[in-house]
Design a protein around this motif. Structure first.
Motif, PDB file in Angstrom:
ATOM      1  N   TYR A 142      39.110  50.168  49.334  1.00  0.00           N
ATOM      2  CA  TYR A 142      39.517  51.692  49.089  1.00  0.00           C
ATOM      3  C   TYR A 142      38.855  52.007  47.837  1.00  0.00           C
ATOM      4  N   THR A 143      38.064  53.193  47.728  1.00  0.00           N
ATOM      5  CA  THR A 143      37.742  53.853  46.497  1.00  0.00           C
ATOM      6  C   THR A 143      38.804  54.616  45.973  1.00  0.00           C
ATOM      7  N   ARG A 144      38.748  54.685  44.299  1.00  0.00           N
ATOM      8  CA  ARG A 144      39.625  55.456  43.739  1.00  0.00           C
ATOM      9  C   ARG A 144      39.893  56.786  44.129  1.00  0.00           C
ATOM     10  N   LYS A 145      38.923  57.489  45.077  1.00  0.00           N
ATOM     11  CA  LYS A 145      39.227  58.702  45.482  1.00  0.00           C
ATOM     12  C   LYS A 145      40.130  58.623  46.539  1.00  0.00           C
ATOM     13  N   GLN A 146      40.110  57.638  47.604  1.00  0.00           N
ATOM     14  CA  GLN A 146      40.842  57.401  48.615  1.00  0.00           C
ATOM     15  C   GLN A 146      42.274  57.067  48.078  1.00  0.00           C
ATOM     16  N   LEU A 147      42.421  56.463  47.073  1.00  0.00           N
ATOM     17  CA  LEU A 147      43.805  56.002  46.606  1.00  0.00           C
ATOM     18  C   LEU A 147      44.495  57.356  46.095  1.00  0.00           C
ATOM     19  N   LYS A 148      43.555  57.947  45.325  1.00  0.00           N
ATOM     20  CA  LYS A 148      43.824  59.435  44.893  1.00  0.00           C
ATOM     21  C   LYS A 148      44.590  60.197  45.720  1.00  0.00           C
TER      22      LYS A 148
END
Length: 302
Positions: A16-22
């Motif tokens: 997971y990237t932080r963008k995806q988690l966001k």
């Protein structure tokens, strides 16, 4: 956001990237970029760990070896208590890990799983030792007690049931105690009386003195417990001192994730009539002591 564990929406081994988690959790808080982050409105604490840092970053000493994570907290220690006291609050520690910044596309992290606090030392930064745990708390409890339960097929009605088989069958059936559970949820304001956990789906109505008919369903004869703690309570690997309302654990649980609750005082109802019965607790506590010491103990209650 909700009061659900965020791990229920994550897949182990997935990157997971932080963008995806966001996007997945509708996060607007910019502190998501920190190494230790708590998604608003959830009982989850996210740990973003990069083993080998780039030269422009603080060189924290972090390493995952098997199921053990050694890591350092923030330099000023502002988030240390989130880690140290997570079990008491009913929070989970969620680990996102990578060997180095560019290991995965988009600077992503692999979701490793949930961890528990084991120990800490030093300060500024504090060094932590954390251990990976299973996803299902009931499974973890039964695995912990596997030596005691081995060979006990409690759904085989042809066998002569011993007391533990009755307890295990009760664990399966007890979710049907709706009025009793509703009363305890109200009395304890929807919080586990040991952990403070507020996830209603995993809170259960525990009888202190075993069920003997409708009169047993008095609030004073009950505790609102998280499912895994209910199991431990019924199996008498956890009990409560009737004089002090302090929690005590069997030796088998010392050194496990449950040790954090040893000696803690129950979170009690506000109304006097809803307080747990000291006589019921005394009965359970004396059986707990006898089971783990071999001594028959009478606990006088004033």
């Amino acid at each position: 956001m909700s009061d659900q564990y965020t791990s229920s929406q994550l897949t182990r081994g997935e990157v997971y990237t932080r963008k995806q988690l966001k996007a997945l959790f509708s996060i607007k808080d910019a502190t998501l970029n920190n190494g230790i982050f708590r998604p608003k409105g959830t009982p989850s604490i996210w740990l973003f760990v990069t083993q080998t840092k780039t030269a422009d970053r603080t060189q924290y000493e972090d390493k995952l070896e098997g199921d053990i994570l050694t890591m350092q907290g923030q330099t000023l220690g502002r988030t240390d208590d989130l880690i140290i006291s997570h079990q008491r609050r009913g929070d989970e520690l969620v680990l996102f890990y990578r060997a180095h910044k560019s290991q995965y596309p988009g600077y992503g992290f692999e979701y490793i799983g949930t961890f528990r606090y084991v120990s800490h030392a030093g300060a500024q930064p504090t060094g932590f030792t954390l251990q990976k745990i299973g996803e299902d708390p009931i499974t973890r409890v039964l695995e912990t007690l596997s030596d005691d339960l081995q060979g006990e097929h409690y759904f085989d009605v042809a066998d002569i049931e011993d007391e533990r088989k009755k307890v295990l069958r009760a664990i399966v059936q007890r979710r049907g105690q709706h009025p009793f559970r509703r009363s305890l949820l109200k009395a304890y304001k929807g919080s586990c009386c040991i952990t403070g956990c507020k996830i209603e789906e995993i809170l259960e109505a525990a009888h202190i003195y075993p069920y003997k008919g409708e009169k047993s369903n008095a609030v004073a004869n009950g505790l609102l417990l998280r499912a895994d703690l209910h199991t431990l309570f019924d199996l008498k690997h956890l009990s409560v001192d009737p004089k002090t309302y302090q929690v005590h654990l069997s030796a088998k649980l010392i050194g496990t994730e449950y040790q954090v609750y040893e000696g803690n005082k129950l979170l009690l109802p506000e109304q006097a009539e809803n307080m747990p019965s000291r006589s019921s607790l005394a009965s359970h506590f004396s059986e707990f002591i006898a089971q783990h010491t071999g001594l028959s103990v009478s606990t006088p209650v004033k």
